[in-house]
Design a protein around this motif. Structure first.
Motif, PDB file in Angstrom:
ATOM      1  N   GLU A  70       0.859  -1.178   0.000  1.00 50.48           N
ATOM      2  CA  GLU A  70       0.000   0.000   0.000  1.00 50.48           C
ATOM      3  C   GLU A  70       0.897   1.231   0.000  1.00 50.48           C
ATOM      4  O   GLU A  70       1.699   1.405   0.921  1.00 50.48           O
ATOM      5  N   ASP A  71       0.776   2.051  -1.028  1.00 53.20           N
ATOM      6  CA  ASP A  71       1.664   3.192  -1.219  1.00 53.20           C
ATOM      7  C   ASP A  71       3.103   2.682  -1.268  1.00 53.20           C
ATOM      8  O   ASP A  71       3.443   1.887  -2.101  1.00 53.20           O
ATOM      9  N   GLN A  72       3.940   3.106  -0.355  1.00 54.53           N
ATOM     10  CA  GLN A  72       5.331   2.651  -0.298  1.00 54.53           C
ATOM     11  C   GLN A  72       5.573   1.744   0.905  1.00 54.53           C
ATOM     12  O   GLN A  72       6.698   1.626   1.387  1.00 54.53           O
ATOM     13  N   THR A  73       4.506   1.093   1.394  1.00 51.88           N
ATOM     14  CA  THR A  73       4.600   0.246   2.578  1.00 51.88           C
ATOM     15  C   THR A  73       4.211  -1.192   2.253  1.00 51.88           C
ATOM     16  O   THR A  73       3.223  -1.434   1.571  1.00 51.88           O
ATOM     17  N   LEU A  74       5.019  -2.120   2.753  1.00 46.65           N
ATOM     18  CA  LEU A  74       4.730  -3.545   2.623  1.00 46.65           C
ATOM     19  C   LEU A  74       4.276  -4.070   3.983  1.00 46.65           C
ATOM     20  O   LEU A  74       4.921  -3.816   5.000  1.00 46.65           O
ATOM     21  N   VAL A  75       3.164  -4.800   4.003  1.00 39.55           N
ATOM     22  CA  VAL A  75       2.727  -5.474   5.221  1.00 39.55           C
ATOM     23  C   VAL A  75       3.331  -6.874   5.184  1.00 39.55           C
ATOM     24  O   VAL A  75       3.071  -7.648   4.268  1.00 39.55           O
ATOM     25  N   VAL A  76       4.185  -7.155   6.189  1.00 40.44           N
ATOM     26  CA  VAL A  76       5.006  -8.369   6.189  1.00 40.44           C
ATOM     27  C   VAL A  76       4.781  -9.165   7.474  1.00 40.44           C
ATOM     28  O   VAL A  76       4.737  -8.600   8.562  1.00 40.44           O
ATOM     29  N   ILE A  77       4.676 -10.481   7.319  1.00 40.31           N
ATOM     30  CA  ILE A  77       4.509 -11.368   8.471  1.00 40.31           C
ATOM     31  C   ILE A  77       5.837 -11.556   9.193  1.00 40.31           C
ATOM     32  O   ILE A  77       6.871 -11.769   8.569  1.00 40.31           O
ATOM     33  N   ARG A  78       5.795 -11.459  10.518  1.00 36.86           N
ATOM     34  CA  ARG A  78       6.932 -11.781  11.375  1.00 36.86           C
ATOM     35  C   ARG A  78       6.471 -12.855  12.341  1.00 36.86           C
ATOM     36  O   ARG A  78       5.607 -12.613  13.188  1.00 36.86           O
ATOM     37  N   VAL A  79       7.003 -14.056  12.189  1.00 32.60           N
ATOM     38  CA  VAL A  79       6.665 -15.147  13.100  1.00 32.60           C
ATOM     39  C   VAL A  79       7.536 -14.991  14.339  1.00 32.60           C
ATOM     40  O   VAL A  79       8.764 -14.975  14.242  1.00 32.60           O
ATOM     41  N   LEU A  80       6.879 -14.850  15.475  1.00 33.08           N
ATOM     42  CA  LEU A  80       7.593 -14.620  16.724  1.00 33.08           C
ATOM     43  C   LEU A  80       8.322 -15.887  17.172  1.00 33.08           C
ATOM     44  O   LEU A  80       7.826 -17.000  16.971  1.00 33.08           O
ATOM     45  N   PRO A  81       9.499 -15.715  17.763  1.00 32.28           N
ATOM     46  CA  PRO A  81      10.249 -16.884  18.246  1.00 32.28           C
ATOM     47  C   PRO A  81       9.534 -17.564  19.413  1.00 32.28           C
ATOM     48  O   PRO A  81       8.801 -16.926  20.165  1.00 32.28           O
ATOM     49  N   VAL A  82       9.758 -18.878  19.521  1.00 29.59           N
ATOM     50  CA  VAL A  82       9.207 -19.667  20.629  1.00 29.59           C
ATOM     51  C   VAL A  82      10.361 -20.400  21.310  1.00 29.59           C
ATOM     52  O   VAL A  82      11.365 -20.685  20.676  1.00 29.59           O
ATOM     53  N   PRO A  83      10.200 -20.702  22.596  1.00 27.38           N
ATOM     54  CA  PRO A  83      11.221 -21.526  23.251  1.00 27.38           C
ATOM     55  C   PRO A  83      11.231 -22.910  22.598  1.00 27.38           C
ATOM     56  O   PRO A  83      10.178 -23.512  22.390  1.00 27.38           O
ATOM     57  N   ALA A  84      12.406 -23.374  22.253  1.00 18.98           N
ATOM     58  CA  ALA A  84      12.532 -24.665  21.582  1.00 18.98           C
ATOM     59  C   ALA A  84      13.750 -25.406  22.103  1.00 18.98           C
ATOM     60  O   ALA A  84      14.665 -24.812  22.680  1.00 18.98           O
TER      61      ALA A  84
END
Length: 154
Positions: A70-84
């Motif tokens: 949208e315009d000059q902005t990208l909506v991007v997924i960030r998968v949050l880290p989990v304890p592993a």
């Protein structure tokens, strides 16, 4: 607006060339990234509704996926880290025994892109006890899991 597909991933060449774009991250818990229908809010306050098409459901949502531009902005997924727990079996026999035990617990197992075989599993106290019992070298670490590296029985 309901989003039904992913435009690509930030790692794709299409998004790396051209004018610099702003990024509006949509942080998702690991389990939310596996859903096909979802409503969430980006860091900049955009209300995002996702209902993936059947084709997009096959690919799923990954860290860095671009949902919209949208315009000059990208909506991007960030998968949050989990304890592993990250397991690094030292031999094929140890790896086979490890995979057998994890399979018996029906826990999702992920292959990590490393030189020697390495596996990740979402942290659980009982699994840490199992690792110690099996004598498999491991470490506890927060990481972002990618459903594309999940191991399935086929």
């Amino acid at each position: 607006m309901i989003l039904t597909h992913v435009l690509g991933n930030l790692s794709d060449p299409d998004f790396s060339k051209g004018p610099e774009k702003k990024i509006d991250e949509l942080p998702l818990e690991y389990t939310d990234a596996q859903k096909h229908i979802l409503r969430a809010v980006t860091k900049q306050g955009r209300d995002i509704a996702i209902r993936l098409s059947p084709e997009a459901q096959l690919a799923g949502l990954r860290d860095g996926d671009v949902l919209m531009e949208e315009d000059q902005t990208l909506v991007v997924i960030r998968v949050l880290p989990v304890p592993a727990l990250i397991a690094r079996p030292c031999s094929l026999m140890e790896a086979a025994r490890f995979c057998y035990e994890i399979g018996n617990r029906h826990a999702p197992l992920y292959a990590l892109p490393e030189d020697q075989p390495a596996f990740a599993i979402v942290y659980d106290d009982s699994l840490e006890i199992l690792f110690e019992k099996l004598g498999i070298p491991y470490e506890k670490k927060e990481i972002s899991l990618d459903d594309h590296s999940r191991l399935y029985m086929s």
